[in-house]
Every structure is written in C-alpha cells, then in structure tokens.
Design a protein around this motif. Structure first.
Motif, PDB file in Angstrom:
ATOM      1  N   TYR A  23       0.994  -1.122   0.047  1.00  0.00           N
ATOM      2  CA  TYR A  23       0.103  -0.159  -0.042  1.00  0.00           C
ATOM      3  C   TYR A  23       1.105   1.332  -0.022  1.00  0.00           C
ATOM      4  O   TYR A  23       1.529   1.468   0.916  1.00  0.00           O
ATOM      5  N   ARG A  24       0.829   1.967  -1.104  1.00  0.00           N
ATOM      6  CA  ARG A  24       1.705   3.271  -1.312  1.00  0.00           C
ATOM      7  C   ARG A  24       1.358   4.336  -0.766  1.00  0.00           C
ATOM      8  O   ARG A  24       2.060   5.346  -0.026  1.00  0.00           O
ATOM      9  N   THR A  25      -0.074   4.714  -0.448  1.00  0.00           N
ATOM     10  CA  THR A  25      -0.495   5.628   0.199  1.00  0.00           C
ATOM     11  C   THR A  25      -1.803   5.433   1.388  1.00  0.00           C
ATOM     12  O   THR A  25      -2.132   4.235   1.369  1.00  0.00           O
ATOM     13  N   GLN A  26      -1.721   6.332   2.034  1.00  0.00           N
ATOM     14  CA  GLN A  26      -2.641   6.446   3.106  1.00  0.00           C
ATOM     15  C   GLN A  26      -4.288   5.946   2.369  1.00  0.00           C
ATOM     16  O   GLN A  26      -4.953   5.196   2.818  1.00  0.00           O
ATOM     17  N   SER A  27      -4.409   6.537   1.088  1.00  0.00           N
ATOM     18  CA  SER A  27      -5.915   6.192   0.563  1.00  0.00           C
ATOM     19  C   SER A  27      -5.732   4.680   0.019  1.00  0.00           C
ATOM     20  O   SER A  27      -6.821   4.104   0.159  1.00  0.00           O
ATOM     21  N   ASP A  28      -4.890   4.235  -0.405  1.00  0.00           N
ATOM     22  CA  ASP A  28      -4.685   2.749  -0.742  1.00  0.00           C
ATOM     23  C   ASP A  28      -5.087   1.971   0.302  1.00  0.00           C
ATOM     24  O   ASP A  28      -5.851   1.048   0.278  1.00  0.00           O
ATOM     25  N   LEU A  29      -4.440   1.898   1.533  1.00  0.00           N
ATOM     26  CA  LEU A  29      -4.849   1.305   2.725  1.00  0.00           C
ATOM     27  C   LEU A  29      -6.188   1.552   3.229  1.00  0.00           C
ATOM     28  O   LEU A  29      -6.895   0.400   3.400  1.00  0.00           O
ATOM     29  N   ALA A  30      -6.593   2.542   3.199  1.00  0.00           N
ATOM     30  CA  ALA A  30      -8.104   3.135   3.722  1.00  0.00           C
ATOM     31  C   ALA A  30      -9.019   2.255   2.864  1.00  0.00           C
ATOM     32  O   ALA A  30      -9.841   1.571   3.139  1.00  0.00           O
ATOM     33  N   ALA A  31      -8.767   2.453   1.406  1.00  0.00           N
ATOM     34  CA  ALA A  31      -9.739   1.923   0.440  1.00  0.00           C
ATOM     35  C   ALA A  31      -9.685   0.053   0.668  1.00  0.00           C
ATOM     36  O   ALA A  31     -10.702  -0.408   0.661  1.00  0.00           O
ATOM     37  N   ALA A  32      -8.414  -0.498   0.900  1.00  0.00           N
ATOM     38  CA  ALA A  32      -8.422  -1.739   1.233  1.00  0.00           C
ATOM     39  C   ALA A  32      -9.082  -2.331   2.372  1.00  0.00           C
ATOM     40  O   ALA A  32      -9.550  -3.567   2.368  1.00  0.00           O
ATOM     41  N   ILE A  33      -9.058  -1.607   3.539  1.00  0.00           N
ATOM     42  CA  ILE A  33      -9.610  -2.200   4.680  1.00  0.00           C
ATOM     43  C   ILE A  33     -11.091  -1.509   5.213  1.00  0.00           C
ATOM     44  O   ILE A  33     -11.478  -1.556   6.140  1.00  0.00           O
ATOM     45  N   GLY A  34     -11.391  -0.516   4.193  1.00  0.00           N
ATOM     46  CA  GLY A  34     -12.785   0.158   4.387  1.00  0.00           C
ATOM     47  C   GLY A  34     -12.825   1.093   5.571  1.00  0.00           C
ATOM     48  O   GLY A  34     -13.942   1.213   6.406  1.00  0.00           O
ATOM     49  N   VAL A  35     -12.030   1.901   5.700  1.00  0.00           N
ATOM     50  CA  VAL A  35     -11.789   3.081   6.740  1.00  0.00           C
ATOM     51  C   VAL A  35     -11.501   4.415   5.585  1.00  0.00           C
ATOM     52  O   VAL A  35     -11.305   4.332   4.529  1.00  0.00           O
ATOM     53  N   SER A  36     -11.750   5.554   6.528  1.00  0.00           N
ATOM     54  CA  SER A  36     -11.380   6.694   5.786  1.00  0.00           C
ATOM     55  C   SER A  36      -9.930   6.631   5.769  1.00  0.00           C
ATOM     56  O   SER A  36      -8.993   6.603   6.456  1.00  0.00           O
ATOM     57  N   ARG A  37      -9.502   7.749   4.620  1.00  0.00           N
ATOM     58  CA  ARG A  37      -8.042   8.211   4.718  1.00  0.00           C
ATOM     59  C   ARG A  37      -7.591   9.003   6.023  1.00  0.00           C
ATOM     60  O   ARG A  37      -6.552   8.904   6.278  1.00  0.00           O
ATOM     61  N   ARG A  52      -7.408  -2.641  17.267  1.00  0.00           N
ATOM     62  CA  ARG A  52      -6.670  -3.780  17.398  1.00  0.00           C
ATOM     63  C   ARG A  52      -7.278  -4.746  16.228  1.00  0.00           C
ATOM     64  O   ARG A  52      -6.495  -5.591  15.736  1.00  0.00           O
ATOM     65  N   PRO A  53      -8.605  -4.793  15.800  1.00  0.00           N
ATOM     66  CA  PRO A  53      -9.035  -5.569  14.913  1.00  0.00           C
ATOM     67  C   PRO A  53      -8.009  -5.114  13.379  1.00  0.00           C
ATOM     68  O   PRO A  53      -7.742  -6.215  12.746  1.00  0.00           O
ATOM     69  N   VAL A  54      -7.739  -4.033  13.448  1.00  0.00           N
ATOM     70  CA  VAL A  54      -7.040  -3.516  12.069  1.00  0.00           C
ATOM     71  C   VAL A  54      -5.440  -4.163  12.164  1.00  0.00           C
ATOM     72  O   VAL A  54      -5.232  -4.588  11.179  1.00  0.00           O
ATOM     73  N   ALA A  55      -5.148  -3.870  13.384  1.00  0.00           N
ATOM     74  CA  ALA A  55      -3.556  -4.317  13.664  1.00  0.00           C
ATOM     75  C   ALA A  55      -3.585  -5.813  13.146  1.00  0.00           C
ATOM     76  O   ALA A  55      -2.724  -6.464  12.737  1.00  0.00           O
ATOM     77  N   MET A  56      -4.895  -6.770  13.790  1.00  0.00           N
ATOM     78  CA  MET A  56      -4.632  -8.176  13.711  1.00  0.00           C
ATOM     79  C   MET A  56      -4.856  -8.418  12.177  1.00  0.00           C
ATOM     80  O   MET A  56      -4.220  -9.360  11.630  1.00  0.00           O
ATOM     81  N   LEU A  57      -5.601  -7.804  11.603  1.00  0.00           N
ATOM     82  CA  LEU A  57      -5.811  -8.045  10.127  1.00  0.00           C
ATOM     83  C   LEU A  57      -4.604  -7.974   9.362  1.00  0.00           C
ATOM     84  O   LEU A  57      -4.272  -8.795   8.604  1.00  0.00           O
ATOM     85  N   LEU A  58      -3.881  -6.978   9.296  1.00  0.00           N
ATOM     86  CA  LEU A  58      -2.746  -6.537   8.808  1.00  0.00           C
ATOM     87  C   LEU A  58      -1.612  -7.648   8.949  1.00  0.00           C
ATOM     88  O   LEU A  58      -0.854  -7.872   8.244  1.00  0.00           O
ATOM     89  N   ARG A  59      -1.600  -7.844  10.406  1.00  0.00           N
ATOM     90  CA  ARG A  59      -0.550  -9.011  10.891  1.00  0.00           C
ATOM     91  C   ARG A  59      -0.965 -10.255  10.323  1.00  0.00           C
ATOM     92  O   ARG A  59      -0.098 -11.051   9.687  1.00  0.00           O
ATOM     93  N   MET A  60      -2.125 -10.562   9.892  1.00  0.00           N
ATOM     94  CA  MET A  60      -2.675 -11.747   9.491  1.00  0.00           C
ATOM     95  C   MET A  60      -2.347 -11.790   7.811  1.00  0.00           C
ATOM     96  O   MET A  60      -1.849 -12.811   7.331  1.00  0.00           O
ATOM     97  N   LEU A  61      -2.587 -10.728   7.227  1.00  0.00           N
ATOM     98  CA  LEU A  61      -2.074 -10.591   5.777  1.00  0.00           C
ATOM     99  C   LEU A  61      -0.738 -10.497   5.549  1.00  0.00           C
ATOM    100  O   LEU A  61      -0.256 -11.539   4.468  1.00  0.00           O
ATOM    101  N   ILE A  62       0.103 -10.096   6.395  1.00  0.00           N
ATOM    102  CA  ILE A  62       1.592 -10.160   6.387  1.00  0.00           C
ATOM    103  C   ILE A  62       2.130 -11.693   6.528  1.00  0.00           C
ATOM    104  O   ILE A  62       2.610 -12.430   5.737  1.00  0.00           O
ATOM    105  N   ALA A  63       1.541 -12.495   7.593  1.00  0.00           N
ATOM    106  CA  ALA A  63       1.634 -13.698   7.746  1.00  0.00           C
ATOM    107  C   ALA A  63       1.455 -14.566   6.420  1.00  0.00           C
ATOM    108  O   ALA A  63       2.184 -15.567   6.373  1.00  0.00           O
TER     109      ALA A  63
END
Length: 69
Positions: A23-37, A52-63
């Motif tokens: 995710y190169r930009t804040q907007s890219d990440l925001a769109a991918a996880i359904g939050v605002s930029r 915490r749910p966002v942190a968990m999701l990102l860690r799971m995607l990396i794993a």
C-alpha cells in the motif's frame, strides 16, 4: 493471554506493514480495509491508536504472504 497478533500497532509498525503489503498511500490502505483516509492519517501520526482488529488483520495478511512464497 499475550498473543502478539492481538496487540495494538505503533505508527512505525503500521508504516512497515503498509510497505510489506504494497500500500503506497494512506488512501490505498484506507480503501483496502474500508476506513477513511483521515483515520489512517491519524494512526500514522500517532494521534489515535490503530484499532486492534485492524492491527490483527494487517498482521494476518503479512503472515499469509510469508507462507505463500
């Protein structure tokens, strides 16, 4: 239970996760996880903790990426 997947995430860890996941930009990440930029911006500035749910999701995607290759 002290599961590191369930911990919150520092702004630096969030930046590293964004890079790892491509995710190169804040907007890219925001769109991918359904939050605002602006939410992503507040997390990166450390003004608001990464939920915490966002942190968990990102860690799971990396794993999952690490296992796939």
């Amino acid at each position: 239970m002290n599961d590191p997947l369930l911990a919150s995430m520092s702004p630096d860890e969030l930046r590293a996760a964004m890079r790892t996941l491509g995710y190169r930009t804040q907007s890219d990440l925001a769109a991918a996880i359904g939050v605002s930029r602006s939410a992503v911006s507040l997390w990166l500035e450390g003004k608001v903790g990464v939920p915490r749910p966002v942190a968990m999701l990102l860690r799971m995607l990396i794993a999952a990426r690490r296992r796939a290759f």
